[in-house]
Write an enzyme that holds these catalytic residues in place. Sequence first.
Site, mmCIF file in Angstrom:
data_model
loop_
_atom_site.group_PDB
_atom_site.id
_atom_site.type_symbol
_atom_site.label_atom_id
_atom_site.label_comp_id
_atom_site.label_asym_id
_atom_site.label_seq_id
_atom_site.Cartn_x
_atom_site.Cartn_y
_atom_site.Cartn_z
ATOM 1 N N ASP A 49 24.767 55.224 48.264
ATOM 2 C CA ASP A 49 24.291 55.324 49.597
ATOM 3 C C ASP A 49 25.505 54.616 50.310
ATOM 4 O OD1 ASP A 49 22.395 57.211 48.980
ATOM 5 O OD2 ASP A 49 20.712 55.550 48.972
ATOM 6 N N TYR A 77 20.894 47.567 39.054
ATOM 7 C CA TYR A 77 20.951 47.325 40.627
ATOM 8 C C TYR A 77 20.338 46.052 40.938
ATOM 9 C CZ TYR A 77 21.947 52.170 41.020
ATOM 10 O OH TYR A 77 22.258 53.468 41.070
ATOM 11 N N ASP A 91 15.089 53.383 53.717
ATOM 12 C CA ASP A 91 15.821 52.414 53.687
ATOM 13 C C ASP A 91 15.985 51.799 55.371
ATOM 14 O OD1 ASP A 91 17.803 53.981 54.753
ATOM 15 O OD2 ASP A 91 18.951 54.361 52.706
ATOM 16 N N ARG A 183 15.738 53.397 46.400
ATOM 17 C CA ARG A 183 14.737 53.503 47.583
ATOM 18 C C ARG A 183 13.447 54.201 47.443
ATOM 19 N NH1 ARG A 183 17.598 58.114 50.735
ATOM 20 N NH2 ARG A 183 19.233 58.754 49.616
#
Length: 310
Positions: A49, A77, A91, A183
């Site tokens: 993203d 992550y 987000d 997310r």
Amino acid sequence: MGRSRKRGAAQQDGVLVLDKPGGPTSAGCLATIRRALDQGKIGHAGTLDPMATGVLLVLLGHGTKLAPFLTDGPKTYVGELRLGVRTDTYDAQGQVVEEKPFDHLSPDDVQQAVLDWGTLTEQEVPPVSAAKHEGKPLYALARAGKEVPVKVKAVEIYRVQVLETALPLVRFRVTVSAGTYVRSLVHSLGMRLGCGAMLTALTRERCHPFGLDQAHGLDEVLGDPEGFPGRVIPLREALPHWPLAALTGEQAEAVRNGTWLPVAQVPLAGITGKPGERALLAAPDGTPLALAEVKNRDGSVYWSILRGLW
């Protein structure tokens, strides 16, 4: 590796491990590299993203043929979430749709909710995402003000760690299957806790088999065109988790013609002849020729060609 191009550059064949900066889209980063370094054939192995940073595998030349074999591995992550705020994108880049108090929650409550990600087997796809419905990406439907269907996908969560808790903020590390939306993990946590939550920061540390320690910054790559070829991982090293089989000249010619080779004729350490085993087949001089997989045919096992690299 290809015809000569302007600025003395050449089309590269391999993988660039890019440390994507926050802000631009993954497609935007690729477009910049394409223009600045004249890489006409370029792709990726899984986007990030715009807000996210970290490992973006940029595929160049014949390296674009590796996409299906580099996108399906686990990804790690490090992220940060904020309790008490819910957005339409899940987000911090989205529009706030709800704010709720979180002071009824203890740090232990929140930590356990994060660790509970490890029990999830499916998740809701964010309504603002590139996932498609009837051929159109969900984000296009959302931006057009149309109803966005709820889509659910299967996921695997391999490992979860809580790194720091300072409510309303929580830092975490998570290793997930390909295609998992972090997310969405944060959004589902907020819904379970009843206060909402949004993702505020995300860095991809690893996109199997490559990590952030092997990555190059975008400015670094663009600022040194002459050094660009040295930053590209060549094809023969682009799948380090696959064994490499060196063929004879006759075998290499057979592979170029699409012929299946008996596994017994290509001895390779670690290969047992079990269907599904994979290897990179190379010419006698080490030039990668094809990605191959063991298959059973007429009671015998052969190397079948998954993808040619010539």
